[in-house]
Design a protein around this motif. Structure first.
Motif, mmCIF file in Angstrom:
data_model
loop_
_atom_site.group_PDB
_atom_site.id
_atom_site.type_symbol
_atom_site.label_atom_id
_atom_site.label_comp_id
_atom_site.label_asym_id
_atom_site.label_seq_id
_atom_site.Cartn_x
_atom_site.Cartn_y
_atom_site.Cartn_z
ATOM 1 N N ILE B 109 0.741 -1.245 -0.140
ATOM 2 C CA ILE B 109 0.073 -0.151 0.043
ATOM 3 C C ILE B 109 0.989 1.210 -0.099
ATOM 4 C CG2 ILE B 109 -1.788 1.510 1.239
ATOM 5 C CD1 ILE B 109 -2.759 -1.222 2.461
ATOM 6 N N ARG B 111 1.061 5.325 -0.008
ATOM 7 C CA ARG B 111 0.215 6.678 0.424
ATOM 8 C C ARG B 111 1.107 7.754 0.283
ATOM 9 N NH1 ARG B 111 -0.769 3.235 4.758
ATOM 10 N NH2 ARG B 111 -2.766 2.478 4.744
ATOM 11 N N GLU B 130 -4.972 6.294 -1.738
ATOM 12 C CA GLU B 130 -3.744 5.366 -1.717
ATOM 13 C C GLU B 130 -3.767 4.593 -3.067
ATOM 14 O OE1 GLU B 130 -4.604 3.869 2.164
ATOM 15 O OE2 GLU B 130 -5.481 1.952 1.185
ATOM 16 N N SER B 132 -3.090 0.402 -3.874
ATOM 17 C CA SER B 132 -2.944 -0.948 -3.304
ATOM 18 C C SER B 132 -2.643 -1.806 -4.305
ATOM 19 C CB SER B 132 -4.115 -1.468 -2.529
ATOM 20 O OG SER B 132 -4.432 -0.478 -1.563
#
Lengths: 557, 212
Positions: B109, B111, B130, B132
């Motif tokens: 992930i 961010r 974000e 993923s």
């Protein structure tokens, strides 16, 4: 010996395995992968086309002539550029630009945002265009502007040098200037300024030195001319006197722009003594008060325009005198200020007699306008599924021949909004303009638009046929500092089908769709930002196209 | 159908059918799939059968500071396998083949670290969202390799090693994104294309074996 063989076998197998693994063409999983994000959405965007009234082309689109647009009015503090940066002045070398409203404000019918768009370009008559925004979405504005060296039909203009002022700014010799007769109606306009007059600009500064006077007359008998109405439309806000502000419609008898400028560019506004202005009303002009063409003895109001407020101020009522030898009706009056002067009958439009076009549907051979009663302004809003190209609706008063037009194009997928008032119980023609060359493809005449719930306008099928494709364009911008980050913008987009540039809707999150483009034909698409017009052409062969462009450094700071 | 294959193989391997001298062994290994535990039974001098499992888990957090992004990743390697060894020349050298029940997967992930300004708009990490990524491979993956050791001739400890590959197929990439970063997920097929070469997973293992 056996041990040796085993070790050899082991290492040989290992070597083969390693070679096998390494011989793969190994690329990084993120090779060519970008970080892509949508630009923050801007809820209300305004696409502006500043069009030469004669050529119908955006100013500078082929010549790079500069046009400046400054935005005034009560809502000016909400104006931002398309990236969200606060900005009130824009420059374009393409006659195309766009801006937006800050997301903090939500325009509604009850709380509209009022702006004044002031457009000017060398050799063109400046325009002050009031814009009322009463809902979110993509808005299109067409501003017609007059090239003083290439006048549209129905317009006549005269510019002369009127000598120098004395040291105190007084006019040293009488000023008399008149236009040549306008070609269609043979109407003239003139101005007389007596000797010894002191002229001041809007800020109270005295005009000095060499003076240039100009008069531009706009006939009410020509479409090209009435499109150039100083406020851009006959849907107006007026001060009827004592600061009573009303919204409504002008039935025009023609209008005149008077101007005097000094050598430092100051523009005349007020005079310390009266000047004489002469205008004429063309024979055959419709008087909505009498429901007949004008005759001597009819009463007509005169209005002057306040460019900074976008409001027409009532000046006086005049009794129409006997016609001159040509048959036109002269009006003489004195004033101590100049601007755009207008001969107009004003009718207030109450919410009860205004209809809203809730929806338009484009089908192959017709356009359906769905109407509803609306408590407020008359809106055009499109939700079209089968459009071939942007089209323009024009509302024309049959009796007065003047246009009330939706100042923008209606396009598929995108909601389109603009105020377009049409009076009830007045016969009108609705025209559909589209295609290449831009022409009328459908008309309908209606006696009373407010008596209907639906209007079906039959159209020619000239734009249909052949192999057509629906395409999607994906646009991404990037900054030079980091090309691995792509930004999908929310911007208005224009299309050129080989004929002319037309606003085509608001691109959302970098994507926009076009329906029924002709396969094999060349189309050019353009987006404008910060006086750059980013263009990309495609011969339509597939259904999706990607376009990447470099953002200006200013945006990426 | 696939679900039935593994139990059947295990049943065949450990049926008490004496053909040749039979020995049992256990081994512990360190491999490119993590820590491996396996049980072994020989079927004569040239054939061994093995079952086992491997496991490895790592969590990585990083980024931040001057980096543009914060990331959090997990790599989970979990396989169950059954293998057959064939000894050549009555030596320690063997060819091994078999099947891995492959539960390997990784996720990451990403961010944004801090706000970014474009034009007049501040893009906060919350607005941006974000990205993923999840990567998986085929569940049933064949193995082919060779190695040394595992011969259950004498009781006690011995050394063992394996070199080989499993065919795991093209990794399946699942890319998703939230917030304004949502369009980044459109590149799922590109990431999958970039990892196309990673169809074979190399196995190298070393360990000790105890023969009963």
């Amino acid at each position: 010996m056996k041990k040796c063989l085993i070790i050899s076998l082991f290492f040989l197998s290992s070597a083969i395995s390693i070679y096998f693994v390494l011989s793969c063409e190994m690329t990084s999983p993120v090779d060519n992968v970008k970080v892509i994000f949508n630009a923050a959405s801007i809820k209300t965007t305004i696409a502006v086309d500043i069009v030469d009234a004669k050529t119908q082309e955006q100013i500078g689109i082929y010549t790079n002539q500069l046009t400046e647009l400054s935005i005034e009015g009560p809502g000016k503090n909400y104006v931002v550029d398309i990236s969200g940066k606060s900005q009130n002045k824009f420059k374009t070398n393409y006659g195309i630009l766009c801006f937006a409203l800050d997301n903090s404000i939500t325009p509604t019918t009850e709380n509209p945002i009022e702006l004044i768009l002031l457009a000017k370009s060398d050799g063109y008559l400046p325009v002050s265009y009031p814009l009322t925004i009463s809902s979110e979405g993509g808005i299109s504005v067409l501003i017609y502007i007059v090239n003083l060296n290439n006048l549209p039909q129905g317009v006549s203009s005269k510019t002369i040098n009127i000598g120098r002022t004395d040291n105190s700014g007084k006019v040293t010799s009488p000023v008399e200037i008149a236009t040549d007769p306008e070609f269609i109606s043979r109407v003239t306009a003139s101005m007389y300024v007596p000797v010894g007059t002191t002229i001041k600009d809007a800020y109270g500064e005295v005009l000095n030195g060499n003076l240039t006077a100009s008069i531009t007359y706009f006939s009410n008998r020509s479409d090209e001319s009435t499109k150039c109405f100083p406020t851009g439309n006959f849907i107006v806000k007026v001060n009827e006197g004592k600061d009573i502000i009303s919204n409504g419609i002008f039935y025009t008898g023609g209008f005149v722009n008077f101007n005097i400028i000094d050598e430092s560019g100051r523009s005349a506004k007020n005079f310390d003594s009266s000047i004489t202005l002469n205008m004429q009303i063309p024979n055959g002009t419709y008087n909505p008060d009498t429901k007949n063409n004008i005759i001597a003895g009819d009463i007509v109001p005169i209005w002057s325009y306040d460019e900074t407020k976008g409001i027409w101020n009532f000046e006086k009522k005049l009794i129409i005198a006997s016609p001159n030898a040509i048959g036109n009706y002269p009006l003489n009056f004195s004033s101590n200020h100049i601007s755009n002067w207008n001969i107009d009958w004003f009718t207030t439009q109450t919410p009860q007699n205004i209809r809203k076009i809730r929806n338009t549907v484009r089908e192959r051979d017709r356009i359906i306008l769905e109407l509803e009663k609306n408590q407020g302004t008359f809106l055009l809003r499109a939700n079209i599924n089968q459009n071939i190209s942007p089209y323009l609706l024009m509302f024309k008063m049959i009796n007065s021949s003047q246009y009330f037009y939706s100042s923008g194009y209606i396009n598929e997928y995108r909601s389109f909004m603009n105020n377009a008032l049409v009076p009830c119980e007045e016969p009108i023609t609705i025209e559909v303009w589209e295609g290449c060359p831009f022409r009328i493809t459908g008309t309908i005449q209606l006696l009373n638009i407010c008596g209907l719930n639906e209007i079906i306008i039959p159209t020619n099928e000239t734009n249909f046929g052949g192999n057509e494709k629906n395409i999607q364009i994906t646009v991404s911008g990037y900054c030079s500092q980091d090309t691995t980050i792509l930004i999908r913008p929310n911007v208005p987009i224009w299309i050129n089908d080989g004929c002319r540039w037309k606003y085509s809707g608001l691109m959302e999150n970098g994507k926009i769709s076009f329906a029924n483009l002709k396969e094999g034909n060349l189309y050019t698409f353009g987006i404008w930002y910060d006086n750059n017009f980013y263009k990309e052409s495609y011969i339509i062969q597939k259904t999706s196209y990607n376009y990447k462009f470099l953002f200006p450094a200013e945006l990426c700071k | 159908m696939k679900k039935k294959i593994l139990p059947c193989l295990l049943l065949i391997l450990f049926m008490a059918v004496p053909i040749y001298s039979q020995n049992y062994s256990v081994s512990v290994k360190v491999s490119t799939l993590g820590i491996s535990l396996e049980g072994l039974r020989s079927f004569g001098e040239q054939i061994n059968a093995r079952i086992g499992m491997t496991y490895f888990l790592i969590n990585i957090d990083g980024g931040g500071g001057t980096e543009d992004y914060l990331y959090n990743g997990n790599l989970k390697l979990l396989t169950l396998f059954t293998l057959m060894d064939w000894y050549l020349f009555k030596s320690n050298f063997r060819i091994t083949s078999g099947l891995f029940f492959n539960l390997n997967e990784g996720d990451l992930i990403l961010r944004p670290n801090g706000s970014h300004i474009l034009g007049g708009i501040i893009y906060t990490p919350e607005m941006l969202g974000e990205i993923s990524t999840k990567v998986k491979v085929n569940l049933l993956t064949p193995y082919l390799g060779f190695g040394l050791g595992n011969r259950s001739i004498s009781e006690g400890f011995d050394f063992t090693m394996d070199v080989g590959v499993i065919y795991q197929g093209t990794p399946k990439v699942n890319l998703s994104a939230k917030g304004l970063l949502a369009p980044s997920a459109e590149q799922e097929s590109l990431v999958e294309h970039n990892t196309k070469w990673f169809k074979f997973y190399p196995i190298i293992s070393f360990g000790i074996i105890y023969n009963f």
